[in-house]
Write a protein that holds these residues in place. Structure first.
Motif: not given
Length: 722
Positions: A488-495, A413-418, A128-135
């Motif tokens: 939903s983005g879940l498949l890509e997230f876990y891949q 989930t996946p993270t959306r920056g909320i 988060k501090s490096l502004n790296l998106d969890d997705a």
């Protein structure tokens, strides 16, 4: 203690190992050959015969359970306390070392050890501090990367920027992670080993002290050591002839988590005066099982070589069952379990072993349907797994947007920056109004009471759920689930999640799609629930019922990796198909294929009395029917150790109530499994299962166009096709 009490209970090879001279010893201990007994009796020999002080013995293993068992057995054999000896896990002993020398190790006296979840939270804050998106940069992936570097003894300062964008970001995360941990006095599991190694390497006085103290070092499961663990051992022994290791190159199955099978081979180079002693007499399995396992593992090249044998007789032949599909496979396995129990066998003596966690679902459903208690060993039941629950939460929101629990579970989930503050504000507003979280979100967005970023992210989430509901409204259940898993983005997230966990999560999402396709929709349900609502209720009930405790008489379900070190009277190794076991990823990689073969060897040698192997001629992968070839490992088993189980010999179909049917329906009793049939509405299909009798007799049929259906044979008017 009389020397005879130490060596009399042992066989010749075990005696040779226990009484070996004080030089580097490698005990090549086959499965079920009594390695723990050798280690315990070796410690007794060192103390009683060689005159080594208990204070000067270090014994290392991998699990707390194994360490506790070793201590207990040493105390029982010697009649003395084992407290003076350092007997423990690598991590436990490294922690003990660092506590004693925290300042010299560069740690505060009050340093704290983080578990995996704590470590992940720190990494999330860094991203988060490096502004790296969890997705794009999953925290689990960064965690895997950091731990892998530490397992190889590599610090961030040792690494150069190679220009690779991905590695540059991972290196930035690693550097910040080290800074935060150092400032906060936090130590993760991998750090325990690395820091202990650095302490011994960089502080000569500490190294000299422990080299002189530990006159004898014993190691269990040596084939599972990684780079830093072996380096740690080499420093402690300092080139002396005081290292006694027990291992088995044929049971090295943890390469994916850093274990180096090379260590067991390099031992012979690093300790030139060594002696190798082989333990080949097996006290667990029957002759047929051992012969089969020996032939399979013999296909691996570069082995040190050994052949297990037993004097307890050949025992039963290994059973091989060819299932029509995964449902038939589960049906067969559970029927054999019920037969075992009906003949007086205990359920706790039974294990179902599979290559992938996702395979458990079919067996769980069948065990539950037959009222057979079971336990998923070392893991959660299928519908309790986080990735499955996340996908189900999206489906629940489609069915009911007011479902607060599901909303809260997947809104980020996946993270959306909320951010946490925005979610706290949302919860408070919803509680005060009162409104559902969905309604509160709409209100806060309309009133512009959120930050632009949070408002945009939440609006995007509401739009996503709305789109999912609209796009899937007319789809059948199976396609609805598949659409949600993908969009939903879940498949890509876990891949994107590295390591075996990410792969398992993807497999479980794919298996959820299979579960939806195989789900039997009751057209006459009293509640008049839709397919999705019925399926969600089914998932909720399955996840909350029939979970047996550790000490109940229940069938054990587990992955092949989890089974190492365990034994059962009756073992099923299921899903023995190319692409599943061996896994698809290993087929074109010689090194990984050999590890898969070792995994097969481990699975087979868990069986004490009966071993049953199964494969399916047809298996649904991610909602798509496949026709896999039988595993190559099956072809490597000698024919004289196998008996092929025929379906017709296993299933006796009742016909007592046939007389109550019409003449046309009497003929339905002659339907056979594998029979091709035609239905007026559903078209052509294949009979996969038959249940019940008389007018309650029904068949499960896989129709080419309509998919899987259960039909009552008395009323289905099926036509046989030849």
């Amino acid at each position: 203690m009389d020397i005879t009490n130490i060596i009399d209970p042992l066989n010749d090879a075990q005696r040779q190992a226990v009484s070996a001279p004080l030089k580097p010893i490698l005990v090549l201990a086959g499965a079920g050959s009594g390695k723990t007994r050798v280690l315990v009796h070796r410690i007794a020999w060192l103390i009683q015969v060689e005159g080594v002080s208990p204070h000067s013995i270090l014994a290392v293993t991998f699990t707390n359970k194994a360490a506790a068992e070793m201590r207990t057995r040493v105390e029982s054999l010697l009649g003395i306390s084992a407290r003076a000896m350092w007997i423990g896990t690598f991590h436990g002993l490294a922690h003990r070392l660092l506590r004693r020398h925290a300042q010299q190790a560069g740690l505060p006296e009050s340093f704290q050890v983080m578990d995996s979840d704590d470590q992940l939270r720190v990494i999330k804050r860094i991203l988060k501090s490096l502004n790296l998106d969890d997705a794009r940069w999953p925290p689990k992936q960064a965690q895997w990367y950091i731990n892998a570097q530490k397992d190889e003894g590599v610090r961030a300062r040792h690494m150069a920027d190679t220009g690779d964008f991905y590695l540059r970001q991972m290196l930035a995360v690693y550097r910040m992670y080290e800074e935060i941990c150092q400032q906060s006095g936090l130590v993760d599991f991998a750090e325990l080993l690395l820091r202990a190694h650095e302490l011994l390497r960089d502080v000569p006085d500490v190294l000299a002290f422990y080299q002189s103290r530990f006159l004898q070092v014993l190691v269990d499961e040596f084939q599972d050591t990684n780079t830093i663990q072996y380096a740690w051992l080499r420093l402690l022994t300092g080139g002396k002839d005081n290292l006694f290791v027990v291992g088995d190159d044929d049971q090295s199955i943890y390469g994916w988590r850093g274990a180096k099978i090379e260590n067991i081979y390099q031992f012979q180079q690093h300790y030139p005066g060594h002696k190798v002693i082989k333990l080949e007499q097996n006290y667990r399995s029957t002759g047929h099982i051992l012969k089969a396992a020996n032939h399979v593992i013999a296909r691996n090249e570069g082995r040190m070589g050994k052949e297990l044998w037993t004097d307890s007789g050949l025992g039963d032949l290994i059973s091989l069952y060819s299932a029509f599909n995964e449902q038939d496979e589960a049906y067969f396995v559970v029927e054999r379990i019920r037969k075992w129990v009906s003949e007086g066998g205990a359920r706790s003596d039974i294990a179902i072993l599979y290559r992938s966690n996702a395979q458990s679902r079919q067996f769980e459903e069948r065990l539950m349907n037959t009222g057979t208690p079971y336990r998923v060993y070392g893991g959660l039941r299928f519908f309790e797994r986080a990735e499955v629950k996340n996908a189900l939460a999206y489906l629940r929101l489609i069915a009911n947007a007011e479902d607060d629990a599901s909303f809260e579970r997947v809104v980020n989930t996946p993270t959306r920056g909320i951010g946490a503050k925005s979610l706290d504000d949302l919860r408070l507003f919803a509680r005060d109004q009162p409104l559902s979280l969905w309604q509160a979100t709409e209100a806060l967005i309309a009133q512009q009471r959120l930050t632009p970023r949070a408002s945009g992210a939440l609006a995007g989430f509401l739009k996503l759920i709305g789109k999912m509901a609209a796009e899937t409204a007319s789809l059948p259940l199976f396609e609805k689930v598949k659409w949600v898993v993908e969009h939903s983005g879940l498949l890509e997230f876990y891949q994107k999640e590295k390591g075996d966990k990410g792969e398992a999560r993807v497999e479980n999402l794919e298996e959820l799609v299979n579960a939806a396709k195989a789900y039997v929709f009751d057209q006459d349900n009293e509640e008049q629930m839709g397919e999705l609502d019925l399926f969600l209720a089914h998932a909720a009930l399955e996840s909350g019922d029939m979970q047996s405790g550790d000490f109940e008489d229940c069938v054990q379900l587990m992955t092949l990796h989890s089974a190492k070190g365990l034994e059962f009277n009756l073992v099923f190794v299921v899903g023995m198909e190319e692409g599943l076991f061996p896994s698809q990823q290993s087929v074109e990689d010689a090194g990984r294929l050999e590890e898969e073969r070792r995994l097969c060897y481990v699975g087979m040698t868990r069986a004490k009395k009966q071993l049953i192997l199964t494969y399916a001629e047809s298996r649904r992968i991610y909602g798509r029917e496949t026709n896999p070839r039988p595993s190559r490992f099956l072809k490597e088993i000698p024919a004289d150790t196998l008996q092929e189980v025929r379906l017709r010999a296993q299933i006796s179909r009742p016909v007592t109530a046939v007389s109550t049917l019409s003449d046309a329906n009497k003929a339905s009793a002659s339907f056979r499994l594998g029979q091709r049939v035609s239905h007026e509405k559903f078209g052509e299909g294949v009979v996969l299962q038959i249940d019940g009798s008389g007018d309650q007799e029904r068949a499960q049929i896989n129709f080419s166009d309509a998919g899987m259906k259960w039909l009552m044979l008395a009323y289905a008017n099926l036509q046989r096709l030849h």
